[in-house]
Enzyme design. Structure first.
Site, PDB file in Angstrom:
ATOM      1  N   ARG A 184       0.968  -1.199  -0.160  1.00 48.65           N
ATOM      2  CA  ARG A 184      -0.079  -0.173  -0.039  1.00 48.65           C
ATOM      3  C   ARG A 184       0.921   1.347  -0.011  1.00 48.65           C
ATOM      4  O   ARG A 184       0.284   2.154  -0.406  1.00 48.65           O
ATOM      5  CB  ARG A 184      -0.935   0.088   1.341  1.00 48.65           C
ATOM      6  CG  ARG A 184      -2.258  -0.664   1.151  1.00 48.65           C
ATOM      7  CD  ARG A 184      -2.849  -0.542   2.506  1.00 48.65           C
ATOM      8  NE  ARG A 184      -1.886  -1.214   3.505  1.00 48.65           N
ATOM      9  CZ  ARG A 184      -2.155  -1.163   4.969  1.00 48.65           C
ATOM     10  NH1 ARG A 184      -3.326  -0.843   5.249  1.00 48.65           N
ATOM     11  NH2 ARG A 184      -1.218  -1.586   5.669  1.00 48.65           N
TER      12      ARG A 184
ATOM     13  N   HIS B 222       7.231 -22.948  16.518  1.00 46.00           N
ATOM     14  CA  HIS B 222       8.645 -23.202  16.650  1.00 46.00           C
ATOM     15  C   HIS B 222       8.880 -24.372  17.525  1.00 46.00           C
ATOM     16  O   HIS B 222       9.781 -25.168  17.212  1.00 46.00           O
ATOM     17  CB  HIS B 222       9.284 -22.093  17.099  1.00 46.00           C
ATOM     18  CG  HIS B 222       9.102 -20.826  16.228  1.00 46.00           C
ATOM     19  ND1 HIS B 222       8.893 -20.735  14.935  1.00 46.00           N
ATOM     20  CD2 HIS B 222       8.829 -19.601  16.594  1.00 46.00           C
ATOM     21  CE1 HIS B 222       8.601 -19.713  14.480  1.00 46.00           C
ATOM     22  NE2 HIS B 222       8.615 -18.577  15.370  1.00 46.00           N
TER      23      HIS B 222
ATOM     24  N   LYS C   8       4.135 -17.910   9.089  1.00 46.03           N
ATOM     25  CA  LYS C   8       3.314 -18.219  10.082  1.00 46.03           C
ATOM     26  C   LYS C   8       2.515 -17.102  10.696  1.00 46.03           C
ATOM     27  O   LYS C   8       3.221 -16.022  10.408  1.00 46.03           O
ATOM     28  CB  LYS C   8       4.069 -19.065  11.347  1.00 46.03           C
ATOM     29  CG  LYS C   8       4.857 -18.170  12.018  1.00 46.03           C
ATOM     30  CD  LYS C   8       5.398 -18.553  13.387  1.00 46.03           C
ATOM     31  CE  LYS C   8       4.634 -18.175  14.495  1.00 46.03           C
ATOM     32  NZ  LYS C   8       5.189 -16.951  14.974  1.00 46.03           N
TER      33      LYS C   8
ATOM     34  N   HIS D 283      10.378 -20.159  10.687  1.00 47.33           N
ATOM     35  CA  HIS D 283      11.777 -19.596  10.435  1.00 47.33           C
ATOM     36  C   HIS D 283      12.510 -20.419  11.358  1.00 47.33           C
ATOM     37  O   HIS D 283      13.933 -20.514  11.273  1.00 47.33           O
ATOM     38  CB  HIS D 283      12.044 -18.164  10.652  1.00 47.33           C
ATOM     39  CG  HIS D 283      12.074 -17.726  11.828  1.00 47.33           C
ATOM     40  ND1 HIS D 283      10.728 -17.442  12.611  1.00 47.33           N
ATOM     41  CD2 HIS D 283      13.113 -17.078  12.740  1.00 47.33           C
ATOM     42  CE1 HIS D 283      11.033 -16.875  13.487  1.00 47.33           C
ATOM     43  NE2 HIS D 283      12.456 -16.669  13.788  1.00 47.33           N
TER      44      HIS D 283
ATOM     45  N   GLU E 202      12.703 -14.864  25.973  1.00 49.63           N
ATOM     46  CA  GLU E 202      12.914 -13.519  25.432  1.00 49.63           C
ATOM     47  C   GLU E 202      12.865 -12.449  26.339  1.00 49.63           C
ATOM     48  O   GLU E 202      12.140 -12.376  27.107  1.00 49.63           O
ATOM     49  CB  GLU E 202      12.050 -12.898  24.259  1.00 49.63           C
ATOM     50  CG  GLU E 202      12.041 -13.947  22.899  1.00 49.63           C
ATOM     51  CD  GLU E 202      11.073 -13.608  21.975  1.00 49.63           C
ATOM     52  OE1 GLU E 202      11.269 -12.680  21.308  1.00 49.63           O
ATOM     53  OE2 GLU E 202      10.090 -14.094  22.159  1.00 49.63           O
TER      54      GLU E 202
HETATM   55  C1  BG6 Z   1       8.225 -14.951  15.987  1.00 47.93           C
HETATM   56  C2  BG6 Z   1       7.296 -14.779  16.926  1.00 47.93           C
HETATM   57  O1  BG6 Z   1       7.896 -16.208  14.895  1.00 47.93           O
HETATM   58  O2  BG6 Z   1       9.424 -15.699  16.375  1.00 47.93           O
HETATM   59  C3  BG6 Z   1       7.899 -13.697  17.667  1.00 47.93           C
HETATM   60  O3  BG6 Z   1       6.041 -14.284  16.255  1.00 47.93           O
HETATM   61  C4  BG6 Z   1       9.215 -14.051  18.513  1.00 47.93           C
HETATM   62  O4  BG6 Z   1       6.934 -13.408  18.774  1.00 47.93           O
HETATM   63  C5  BG6 Z   1      10.203 -14.365  17.185  1.00 47.93           C
HETATM   64  O5  BG6 Z   1       9.798 -13.045  19.113  1.00 47.93           O
HETATM   65  C6  BG6 Z   1      11.648 -15.031  17.743  1.00 47.93           C
HETATM   66  O6  BG6 Z   1      12.231 -15.420  16.784  1.00 47.93           O
HETATM   67  P1  BG6 Z   1      13.912 -15.184  16.696  1.00 47.93           P
HETATM   68  O7  BG6 Z   1      14.223 -15.498  15.472  1.00 47.93           O
HETATM   69  O8  BG6 Z   1      14.048 -13.784  16.973  1.00 47.93           O
HETATM   70  O9  BG6 Z   1      14.410 -15.936  17.713  1.00 47.93           O
END
Ligand code: BG6
Length: 488
Positions: free
Chosen positions: A48, A239, A147, A177, A215
């Site tokens: 957009r 994950h 996702k 990922h 985190e």
């Molecule tokens: C994402 C989640 O898929 O993965 C996030 O939506 C999370 O909430 C993130 O912070 C963590 O990914 P990474 O690669 O930074 O550990």
């Protein structure tokens, strides 16, 4: 006439959004710098934002300045970029896209990357299908989907049906990922390239497994998405269950995409369903202090920013070995690790010596930020008395100064190469939702507010109840220090 295999265009929907800026463009740039993108590959941003080609190039130049090792790498990369602005709900937009494709000599093969909110998945795929952009008469078409794939089993089935009307399964690349992270991929190498672990990798030697994703940051500016999802849907359904599957799966017959995914899905389907009566002892949710005051969070939100689960894989190898999974925001440390605790020896010969406890063996796998494999064993302390202490056999995977490729680099390259083994097959997604759904339903029906934990801690004390009377504890660290309470 079909283009050469390597000629293609990467079409990114949501090209100016945060995923594109933080992950996709830096990853494509690295692929460019490492020579993985053929000369005529184009990257088309769609969205957009009322940009033209020059605006997007300027914005990406700012984004990537500093990442470039040589200036000409960046300028060459920017020449690949083009931008189409428009409303992704409007059929006219897809006509403009069709015109761009027909003028672009590289664009017989097309990768569509949906870096947009999930509500747009169906409108974009329909728009592409109606414009004829998904038919493969002139080259292949691949669709990359981020996702979350649905927010429960029923919505995932619905999305799958919509996609299935216009795409074949082989064209769909569902990204998780974490599966692209080098240290997660190393789990398969660790297990299946080393003979010493296999005899121990079962209920006879392993006491339990812990998978932790902690985190330090809070939800940030993603409250709109997060408050609807929560930690279980956001992290565990995808994950953490993927990591569990890689740890628990049987050896695949080959590394072929279907062979690996067949084994993963078997594990997910073997997970014992969580019944309503077990939820209290098998699952804990909590919210960090201050979450309700975050902008965009509903006033009385019960969304969990922390979740911990105890799961059982009911199969021959793992029966009665608990798998503890936990994840949370605003925790004490940034730590993503797997901790596998082995059973104790059948007799404690050394326990009486100087009252020193014999420590159980742990296999620790640091995924992020540390990329390590560490085995803790007991050894005799020098001296006249028989005393033991844990020592670690350490294998750091990435050595200091070595560049660690981001998961997206690998995943974007796999899409170009048409390799789907690092992407989720639909039955994996389905099985993962089937595990999570009863819990989500039970928590939705439970009108009590979740416990609150202080930010900067390891989460709520309630999470300890998952261990019952077993004497187990959460493993917080990757280091063993016999002088301190090294198990915490
Ligand atoms: C994402 C989640 O898929 O993965 C996030 O939506 C999370 O909430 C993130 O912070 C963590 O990914 P990474 O690669 O930074 O550990």
């Amino acid at each position: 006439m079909a283009c050469a295999f390597e000629s293609h265009a990467y079409v990114i929907f949501g090209a100016t959004g945060s995923l594109s800026n933080s992950k996709l463009l830096p990853a494509l740039f690295q692929l460019h710098c490492c020579g993985y993108l053929a000369t005529n590959v184009k990257i088309l941003g769609c969205g957009r934002t009322p940009y033209g080609r020059a605006d997007w190039r300027t914005s990406v130049r700012t984004l990537l300045t500093g990442a470039a090792t040589e200036d000409n790498h960046l300028e060459d990369f920017l020449r690949r970029l083009d931008y189409l602005s428009g409303d992704l709900h409007d059929p006219a937009f897809y006509q403009t896209l069709t015109a761009w494709v027909s003028l672009s000599e590289c664009a017989c093969n097309l990768i569509f990357y949906l870096a947009v909110s999930p509500e747009l998945y169906a409108p974009v795929t329909n728009g592409l299908a109606q414009a004829g952009l998904l038919n493969e008469r002139n080259g292949w078409r691949r669709m990359v989907i981020e996702k979350p794939f649905g927010h429960d089993l029923s919505s995932a089935n619905d999305l799958q049906q919509r996609l299935g009307r216009v795409l074949e399964e082989r064209q769909i690349y569902r990204i998780d990922h974490y599966v692209g992270k080098q240290s997660v991929q190393n789990l398969l190498v660790l297990r299946f390239a080393n003979m010493i672990l296999e005899p121990l990798w079962n209920r006879h030697y392993i006491d339990h497994v812990q998978i932790t994703h902690a985190e330090t940051a809070g939800v940030g500016n993603r409250t709109g998405y997060y408050d609807k999802m929560g930690a279980t849907r956001d992290m565990i359904q995808s994950h953490l269950l993927q990591v569990l599957a890689l740890l628990a799966m049987e050896p695949p017959v080959s590394l072929d995409a279907e062979a690996v995914r067949d084994e993963k899905v078997k594990v997910l389907r073997s997970i014992r369903p969580l019944t309503l009566s077990q939820i209290h002892e098998s699952a804990v949710r909590a919210q960090y202090a201050g979450y309700l005051a975050e902008k965009g969070v509903a006033a009385a939100s019960r969304t969990e920013t922390y979740a911990a689960l105890k799961l059982h894989v009911d199969n021959w190898r793992w029966r009665d070995v608990p798998f503890y999974l936990r994840t949370g925001k605003h925790l004490k440390e940034q730590r993503w690790m797997v901790a596998i605790r082995f059973r104790e020896p059948p007799m404690q010969l050394f326990r009486d010596a100087d009252a020193t406890a014999v420590h159980p063996n742990w296999l620790l796998i640091g995924i992020q930020p540390e990329d390590i494999v560490r085995l803790e064993i007991s050894a005799r302390v020098h001296g006249l008395e028989t005393r033991t202490r844990p020592i670690a056999m350490d294998a750091s995977i990435v050595t200091l100064g070595e560049r660690k490729a981001d998961a997206y680099e690998e995943l974007l390259l796999e899409v170009i190469q048409g390799n789907r083994s690092l992407f989720l097959r639909y039955d994996e997604v389905q099985a993962a939702w089937a595990i999570i759904d009863p819990l989500m339903q039970a928590w939705a029906d439970d009108r009590t507010s979740p416990p609150v934990y202080a930010t900067g801690t390891w989460g709520p004390v309630e999470a300890d109840r998952l261990f019952g009377q077993s004497g187990r504890k959460w493993r917080q660290t990757l280091t063993c220090n016999a002088d301190r309470d090294w198990e915490c």
